[in-house]
Design a protein around this motif. Structure first.
Motif, PDB file in Angstrom:
ATOM      1  N   GLU A 217       0.828  -1.208   0.000  1.00 21.08           N
ATOM      2  CA  GLU A 217       0.000   0.000   0.000  1.00 21.08           C
ATOM      3  C   GLU A 217       0.863   1.260   0.000  1.00 21.08           C
ATOM      4  O   GLU A 217       0.581   2.222  -0.714  1.00 21.08           O
ATOM      5  N   ILE A 218       1.937   1.245   0.773  1.00 22.40           N
ATOM      6  CA  ILE A 218       2.800   2.421   0.904  1.00 22.40           C
ATOM      7  C   ILE A 218       3.633   2.651  -0.352  1.00 22.40           C
ATOM      8  O   ILE A 218       3.745   3.782  -0.842  1.00 22.40           O
ATOM      9  N   ASN A 219       4.213   1.585  -0.906  1.00 21.32           N
ATOM     10  CA  ASN A 219       5.201   1.737  -1.977  1.00 21.32           C
ATOM     11  C   ASN A 219       4.688   1.444  -3.381  1.00 21.32           C
ATOM     12  O   ASN A 219       5.192   2.034  -4.349  1.00 21.32           O
ATOM     13  N   PRO A 222       0.375   3.302  -5.642  1.00 22.89           N
ATOM     14  CA  PRO A 222       0.192   4.414  -6.567  1.00 22.89           C
ATOM     15  C   PRO A 222       0.239   4.011  -8.036  1.00 22.89           C
ATOM     16  O   PRO A 222      -0.453   4.606  -8.860  1.00 22.89           O
ATOM     17  N   CYS A 223       1.045   3.011  -8.374  1.00 21.56           N
ATOM     18  CA  CYS A 223       1.134   2.571  -9.777  1.00 21.56           C
ATOM     19  C   CYS A 223       0.336   1.288 -10.027  1.00 21.56           C
ATOM     20  O   CYS A 223      -0.384   1.182 -11.018  1.00 21.56           O
ATOM     21  N   HIS A 224       0.472   0.314  -9.140  1.00 21.20           N
ATOM     22  CA  HIS A 224      -0.133  -0.998  -9.394  1.00 21.20           C
ATOM     23  C   HIS A 224      -1.580  -1.109  -8.914  1.00 21.20           C
ATOM     24  O   HIS A 224      -2.255  -2.082  -9.239  1.00 21.20           O
ATOM     25  N   GLY A 225      -2.061  -0.139  -8.139  1.00 16.33           N
ATOM     26  CA  GLY A 225      -3.473  -0.107  -7.770  1.00 16.33           C
ATOM     27  C   GLY A 225      -3.814  -0.893  -6.523  1.00 16.33           C
ATOM     28  O   GLY A 225      -3.045  -1.737  -6.063  1.00 16.33           O
ATOM     29  N   ASP A 226      -4.988  -0.612  -5.974  1.00 16.24           N
ATOM     30  CA  ASP A 226      -5.449  -1.278  -4.754  1.00 16.24           C
ATOM     31  C   ASP A 226      -5.561  -2.786  -4.924  1.00 16.24           C
ATOM     32  O   ASP A 226      -5.298  -3.545  -3.992  1.00 16.24           O
ATOM     33  N   SER A 227      -5.983  -3.213  -6.104  1.00 20.04           N
ATOM     34  CA  SER A 227      -6.209  -4.641  -6.335  1.00 20.04           C
ATOM     35  C   SER A 227      -5.085  -5.286  -7.132  1.00 20.04           C
ATOM     36  O   SER A 227      -5.237  -6.407  -7.599  1.00 20.04           O
ATOM     37  N   ALA A 228      -3.957  -4.577  -7.316  1.00 14.90           N
ATOM     38  CA  ALA A 228      -2.812  -5.073  -8.089  1.00 14.90           C
ATOM     39  C   ALA A 228      -3.165  -5.291  -9.556  1.00 14.90           C
ATOM     40  O   ALA A 228      -2.566  -6.118 -10.229  1.00 14.90           O
ATOM     41  N   ALA A 229      -4.143  -4.534 -10.046  1.00  9.35           N
ATOM     42  CA  ALA A 229      -4.573  -4.690 -11.436  1.00  9.35           C
ATOM     43  C   ALA A 229      -3.894  -3.698 -12.376  1.00  9.35           C
ATOM     44  O   ALA A 229      -4.294  -3.548 -13.520  1.00  9.35           O
ATOM     45  N   GLY A 230      -2.855  -2.997 -11.886  1.00 11.04           N
ATOM     46  CA  GLY A 230      -2.149  -2.045 -12.734  1.00 11.04           C
ATOM     47  C   GLY A 230      -2.924  -0.778 -13.011  1.00 11.04           C
ATOM     48  O   GLY A 230      -2.702  -0.131 -14.038  1.00 11.04           O
ATOM     49  N   ASP A 231      -3.843  -0.420 -12.109  1.00 14.84           N
ATOM     50  CA  ASP A 231      -4.709   0.736 -12.349  1.00 14.84           C
ATOM     51  C   ASP A 231      -4.620   1.769 -11.234  1.00 14.84           C
ATOM     52  O   ASP A 231      -5.613   2.393 -10.861  1.00 14.84           O
ATOM     53  N   GLY A 232      -3.426   1.946 -10.670  1.00 12.15           N
ATOM     54  CA  GLY A 232      -3.247   2.934  -9.619  1.00 12.15           C
ATOM     55  C   GLY A 232      -3.357   4.353 -10.152  1.00 12.15           C
ATOM     56  O   GLY A 232      -3.347   4.576 -11.375  1.00 12.15           O
ATOM     57  N   PRO A 233      -3.471   5.360  -9.283  1.00 14.11           N
ATOM     58  CA  PRO A 233      -3.637   6.741  -9.734  1.00 14.11           C
ATOM     59  C   PRO A 233      -2.474   7.272 -10.561  1.00 14.11           C
ATOM     60  O   PRO A 233      -2.653   8.162 -11.385  1.00 14.11           O
ATOM     61  N   MET A 234      -1.261   6.723 -10.372  1.00 14.43           N
ATOM     62  CA  MET A 234      -0.113   7.178 -11.145  1.00 14.43           C
ATOM     63  C   MET A 234       0.053   6.399 -12.449  1.00 14.43           C
ATOM     64  O   MET A 234       0.844   6.785 -13.313  1.00 14.43           O
ATOM     65  N   PRO A 242       1.484  -0.168 -15.854  1.00 10.67           N
ATOM     66  CA  PRO A 242       1.969  -1.297 -15.049  1.00 10.67           C
ATOM     67  C   PRO A 242       1.167  -2.552 -15.351  1.00 10.67           C
ATOM     68  O   PRO A 242      -0.040  -2.487 -15.636  1.00 10.67           O
ATOM     69  N   ILE A 243       1.827  -3.704 -15.276  1.00  7.95           N
ATOM     70  CA  ILE A 243       1.178  -4.971 -15.613  1.00  7.95           C
ATOM     71  C   ILE A 243       0.088  -5.314 -14.598  1.00  7.95           C
ATOM     72  O   ILE A 243       0.218  -5.056 -13.407  1.00  7.95           O
ATOM     73  N   ASN A 244      -0.980  -5.898 -15.099  1.00 10.44           N
ATOM     74  CA  ASN A 244      -2.098  -6.337 -14.263  1.00 10.44           C
ATOM     75  C   ASN A 244      -1.736  -7.679 -13.618  1.00 10.44           C
ATOM     76  O   ASN A 244      -1.745  -8.717 -14.270  1.00 10.44           O
ATOM     77  N   PHE A 245      -1.427  -7.649 -12.316  1.00 10.79           N
ATOM     78  CA  PHE A 245      -1.018  -8.879 -11.637  1.00 10.79           C
ATOM     79  C   PHE A 245      -2.159  -9.883 -11.485  1.00 10.79           C
ATOM     80  O   PHE A 245      -1.914 -11.065 -11.254  1.00 10.79           O
ATOM     81  N   THR A 246      -3.393  -9.418 -11.575  1.00 15.25           N
ATOM     82  CA  THR A 246      -4.526 -10.341 -11.431  1.00 15.25           C
ATOM     83  C   THR A 246      -4.742 -11.167 -12.698  1.00 15.25           C
ATOM     84  O   THR A 246      -5.527 -12.110 -12.692  1.00 15.25           O
ATOM     85  N   ASP A 247      -4.057 -10.802 -13.778  1.00 15.02           N
ATOM     86  CA  ASP A 247      -4.106 -11.584 -15.016  1.00 15.02           C
ATOM     87  C   ASP A 247      -3.328 -12.878 -14.789  1.00 15.02           C
ATOM     88  O   ASP A 247      -2.202 -12.863 -14.296  1.00 15.02           O
ATOM     89  N   GLY A 299       2.482  -9.979  -0.073  1.00  9.87           N
ATOM     90  CA  GLY A 299       1.238  -9.251  -0.186  1.00  9.87           C
ATOM     91  C   GLY A 299       0.748  -9.170  -1.609  1.00  9.87           C
ATOM     92  O   GLY A 299      -0.446  -9.237  -1.882  1.00  9.87           O
ATOM     93  N   GLU A 300       1.687  -9.024  -2.550  1.00 10.16           N
ATOM     94  CA  GLU A 300       1.366  -8.891  -3.965  1.00 10.16           C
ATOM     95  C   GLU A 300       0.703 -10.163  -4.500  1.00 10.16           C
ATOM     96  O   GLU A 300      -0.344 -10.107  -5.174  1.00 10.16           O
ATOM     97  N   TYR A 301       1.303 -11.304  -4.205  1.00 11.57           N
ATOM     98  CA  TYR A 301       0.744 -12.581  -4.672  1.00 11.57           C
ATOM     99  C   TYR A 301      -0.621 -12.823  -4.039  1.00 11.57           C
ATOM    100  O   TYR A 301      -1.530 -13.371  -4.681  1.00 11.57           O
ATOM    101  N   ASN A 302      -0.781 -12.431  -2.778  1.00 15.64           N
ATOM    102  CA  ASN A 302      -2.066 -12.591  -2.101  1.00 15.64           C
ATOM    103  C   ASN A 302      -3.130 -11.738  -2.784  1.00 15.64           C
ATOM    104  O   ASN A 302      -4.265 -12.196  -3.016  1.00 15.64           O
ATOM    105  N   LEU A 303      -2.780 -10.484  -3.110  1.00 14.71           N
ATOM    106  CA  LEU A 303      -3.739  -9.590  -3.795  1.00 14.71           C
ATOM    107  C   LEU A 303      -4.100 -10.126  -5.173  1.00 14.71           C
ATOM    108  O   LEU A 303      -5.268 -10.085  -5.579  1.00 14.71           O
ATOM    109  N   ALA A 304      -3.096 -10.636  -5.897  1.00 20.79           N
ATOM    110  CA  ALA A 304      -3.324 -11.102  -7.260  1.00 20.79           C
ATOM    111  C   ALA A 304      -4.255 -12.307  -7.314  1.00 20.79           C
ATOM    112  O   ALA A 304      -4.939 -12.522  -8.312  1.00 20.79           O
ATOM    113  N   ARG A 305      -4.313 -13.075  -6.232  1.00 20.39           N
ATOM    114  CA  ARG A 305      -5.145 -14.290  -6.227  1.00 20.39           C
ATOM    115  C   ARG A 305      -6.581 -14.006  -5.808  1.00 20.39           C
ATOM    116  O   ARG A 305      -7.425 -14.893  -5.843  1.00 20.39           O
ATOM    117  N   LYS A 306      -6.854 -12.804  -5.344  1.00 17.35           N
ATOM    118  CA  LYS A 306      -8.209 -12.497  -4.858  1.00 17.35           C
ATOM    119  C   LYS A 306      -9.138 -12.248  -6.023  1.00 17.35           C
ATOM    120  O   LYS A 306      -8.743 -11.741  -7.048  1.00 17.35           O
TER     121      LYS A 306
END
Length: 306
Positions: A217-219, A222-234, A242-247, A299-306
């Motif tokens: 969340e901290i680092n 901004p780029c990878h998004g709340d859900s790790a879908a590559g849709d952060g505000p930056m 940024p790549i969509n990790f949920t893919d 945390g990233e892998y956990n988010l991507a699997r949700k």
């Protein structure tokens, strides 16, 4: 003696240039000092457009606020149209500039048959060090020593968190704040004098996952998004999102050692295959420890699997 006033046209043009330089270069340069990162944070194009619209609306209100200002703004334009600045100047503005603009537009939209200078691959790995291939996340496999240390920390009310997570506040860094079933059950049993080591191991994993999500969340958010879908505000400020990790075709098919290497080196360490759309990801090994990077991966892998 009356001083000659600068035309409203030139003051408006100077303000436009100043605003452009501030947004395009000033804010990214300031972001390096604020964030402490080696790479600047660009202003997204949509936000740039938003500021531009606001500026033009403000300039329009200013110019049309009274007849004197409007006359002062239009005076240089009327002089240009009447040719008072000379024929070469009028020829430059009415002939050369439109032709140059049309040529640039044509160049940007015309079909091209040129081959790319290098092939780009989604997960560049030509210089992926072999030593990372067999690496696995050490935080997902707590040792008996880790579990013992965790139990002692809980008993002494001195559970340690990463510094960045600790800065979130005292409330967030209390073990009983983590709303996970294993943590709650472990704490309940410990208060009753029961020391369940397997439950402690599960609680430790949940605590580490909590830290990983917090560090993400901290680092990374901004780029990878709340859900790790590559849709952060930056994300919208980059030519390559940024790549969509949920893919299912992204980090799910990568070994954890590759993910660790990729985050550590950022975009600066990528091979030639990644050009011309180089990754803008920072070189995180300069700001985060290895344990912090592994925590983020958890945390990233956990988010991507949700």
């Amino acid at each position: 003696m009356n001083k000659k006033r600068i035309s409203a046209f030139w003051t408006t043009l100077a303000a436009l240039a100043l605003v452009f330089l501030l947004i395009e270069y000033g804010i990214p340069a300031l972001s390096r000092n604020v964030t402490g990162l080696s790479l600047p944070l660009p202003v997204p194009r949509t936000l740039f457009l938003f500021y531009a619209v606001l500026f033009f609306l403000g300039a329009f209100v200013y110019v049309t606020s009274d007849d004197a200002t409007l006359h002062s703004f239009l005076a240089p334009i009327k002089k240009l149209v009447r040719g008072e600045y000379g024929k070469p100047v009028r020829f430059f503005f009415f002939i050369l500039i439109p032709l140059a603009g049309g040529f640039l537009v044509f160049q940007s939209v015309k079909p091209s048959t040129a081959s790319p200078v290098a092939l780009r691959i989604q997960h560049p790995s030509s210089n992926f060090p072999k030593k990372f291939e067999s690496m696995t996340n050490p935080l997902t496999h707590p040792t008996p020593s880790d579990v013992n240390d965790f139990i002692e920390q809980v008993k002494n009310n001195s559970v340690r968190f990463f510094p960045q997570v600790q800065q979130k506040g005292a409330k967030l860094t209390k073990i009983d704040f983590i709303p996970k079933p294993a943590v709650k059950e472990f704490l309940r049993k410990l208060r009753n004098g029961e020391e369940d080591r397997e439950l402690a191991r599960q609680a430790l994993l949940e605590k580490r996952l909590f830290e990983g999500r917090a560090l993400y969340e901290i680092n990374c958010r901004p780029c990878h998004g709340d859900s790790a879908a590559g849709d952060g505000p930056m994300a919208y400020g980059f030519g390559l999102r940024p790549i969509n990790f949920t893919d299912n075709g992204t980090i799910e098919v990568l070994v954890e050692g590759y993910t660790f290497w990729r985050i550590s080196i950022g975009g600066k360490g990528l091979p030639v295959e990644s050009t011309p759309w180089d990754s803008a990801m920072p070189e995180w090994q300069t700001d985060l420890s290895e344990h912090e990077i592994w925590s983020i991966i958890m945390g990233e892998y956990n988010l991507a699997r949700k």
